[in-house]
Enzyme design. Structure first.
Site, PDB file in Angstrom:
ATOM      1  N   ASN A   1       0.823  -1.201   0.000  1.00  0.00           N
ATOM      2  CA  ASN A   1       0.000   0.000   0.000  1.00  0.00           C
ATOM      3  C   ASN A   1       0.866   1.264   0.000  1.00  0.00           C
ATOM      4  OD1 ASN A   1      -2.392   1.635   0.279  1.00  0.00           O
ATOM      5  ND2 ASN A   1      -3.363  -0.073   1.351  1.00  0.00           N
TER       6      ASN A   1
ATOM      7  N   HIS B   1      23.392   0.122  12.074  1.00  0.00           N
ATOM      8  CA  HIS B   1      24.662   0.781  12.384  1.00  0.00           C
ATOM      9  C   HIS B   1      25.274   0.158  13.629  1.00  0.00           C
ATOM     10  CE1 HIS B   1      23.744   4.157   9.618  1.00  0.00           C
ATOM     11  NE2 HIS B   1      22.497   3.925   9.982  1.00  0.00           N
TER      12      HIS B   1
ATOM     13  N   GLY C   1      -0.541  -1.922   8.700  1.00  0.00           N
ATOM     14  CA  GLY C   1      -0.106  -0.553   8.454  1.00  0.00           C
ATOM     15  C   GLY C   1       0.805  -0.009   9.552  1.00  0.00           C
TER      16      GLY C   1
ATOM     17  N   THR D   1      11.385  -7.055  16.232  1.00  0.00           N
ATOM     18  CA  THR D   1      12.829  -7.077  16.467  1.00  0.00           C
ATOM     19  C   THR D   1      13.403  -8.487  16.489  1.00  0.00           C
ATOM     20  OG1 THR D   1      12.518  -7.116  18.872  1.00  0.00           O
ATOM     21  CG2 THR D   1      12.687  -4.954  17.810  1.00  0.00           C
ATOM     22  N   LYS D   2      12.511  -9.501  16.569  1.00  0.00           N
ATOM     23  CA  LYS D   2      12.958 -10.902  16.628  1.00  0.00           C
ATOM     24  C   LYS D   2      12.158 -11.734  15.634  1.00  0.00           C
ATOM     25  CE  LYS D   2      14.291 -10.689  21.520  1.00  0.00           C
ATOM     26  NZ  LYS D   2      14.092 -11.268  22.869  1.00  0.00           N
TER      27      LYS D   2
ATOM     28  N   LYS E   1      -1.554 -14.320  19.539  1.00  0.00           N
ATOM     29  CA  LYS E   1      -2.332 -15.562  19.460  1.00  0.00           C
ATOM     30  C   LYS E   1      -1.819 -16.427  18.316  1.00  0.00           C
ATOM     31  CE  LYS E   1      -6.087 -13.741  16.559  1.00  0.00           C
ATOM     32  NZ  LYS E   1      -7.559 -13.579  16.457  1.00  0.00           N
TER      33      LYS E   1
END
Length: 223
Positions: free
Chosen positions: A105, A135, A164, A187-188, A205
């Site tokens: 989108n 970085h 979104g 992040t994982k 869930k």
């Protein structure tokens, strides 16, 4: 950081570092090693990408054939069959590989300093951000000259829905059939067939098998 890359005059020689390597800066970036983003080859690749993006983002809604052609030139593979609403931004384009029926989108960003692999039937909501670029966390290492950067590949499986405004961080893999809630920061790694949300994203869930999947799994296999 992107603005700094674009404004910095194109250097003619690579910086001197404490390690000796025969790899190009592009090869280092794809290998997950520290690399110099203002290397002339990478600098020119980013310029080429920006020019293609200018053309793409300026196309008419009714000129789908031209959009498909540009994405085919821009992406490493699969771009010709993708549908992406402008405005769209990426760093290089050629590190992006998408499967069938890819939809993205408005106002999405893919920082493809490393390989981005996206499976079949993937949906992306507006303002999704996919970041392979990163970085060093050592403040001196990321600010002293020459400024070196890192990149980590991202893999997104089949039938994934990215809600979104979600952010997919460097090095993440998202399993088949999973959903990332709007605004989540991933992040994982995400296992298959789950819903994740929040910052940092956590499993909310499990997604039960669909009727189609259950039927397929129960079909007797030929011996």
């Amino acid at each position: 950081q992107i603005l700094k890359k674009m404004q910095t005059p194109t250097p003619t020689t690579a910086p001197t570092t404490t390690t000796t390597s025969t790899k190009s800066e592009k090869e280092k970036s794809l290998a997950g090693e520290l690399y110099w983003a203002n290397d002339p080859e990478l600098y020119q690749d980013r310029i080429n990408c920006r020019l293609l993006l200018e053309k793409y983002n300026g196309t008419s809604r009714v000129n789908l054939e031209e959009r498909s052609k540009i994405l085919g030139q821009l992406f490493g593979s699969g771009g010709g069959g993708a549908y992406i609403e402008p405005d769209f931004r990426c760093d290089y384009g050629y590190n992006i590989h998408v499967g069938k029926n890819f939809y993205m989108n408005f106002n999405c960003v893919i920082l493809d300093c490393a390989k981005i692999t996206i499976g079949d039937d993937v949906l992306c909501g507006p303002s999704v951000q996919i970041y392979a670029a990163t970085h060093p966390i050592d403040s001196y290492a990321r600010t002293r000259e020459p400024v070196l950067e890192l990149a980590k590949p991202i893999t997104i499986g089949n039938r994934v829905w990215l809600g979104g405004g979600c952010i997919i961080c460097p090095g993440v893999t998202i399993g088949d059939g999973s959903t990332v809630a709007a605004g989540a920061v991933v992040t994982k790694n995400v296992p298959p067939n789950v819903v994740v949300g929040g910052n940092p994203a956590k499993i909310i869930k499990q997604i039960p098998p669909s009727e189609e999947q259950t039927s397929s799994d129960s079909t007797p296999k030929q011996q």
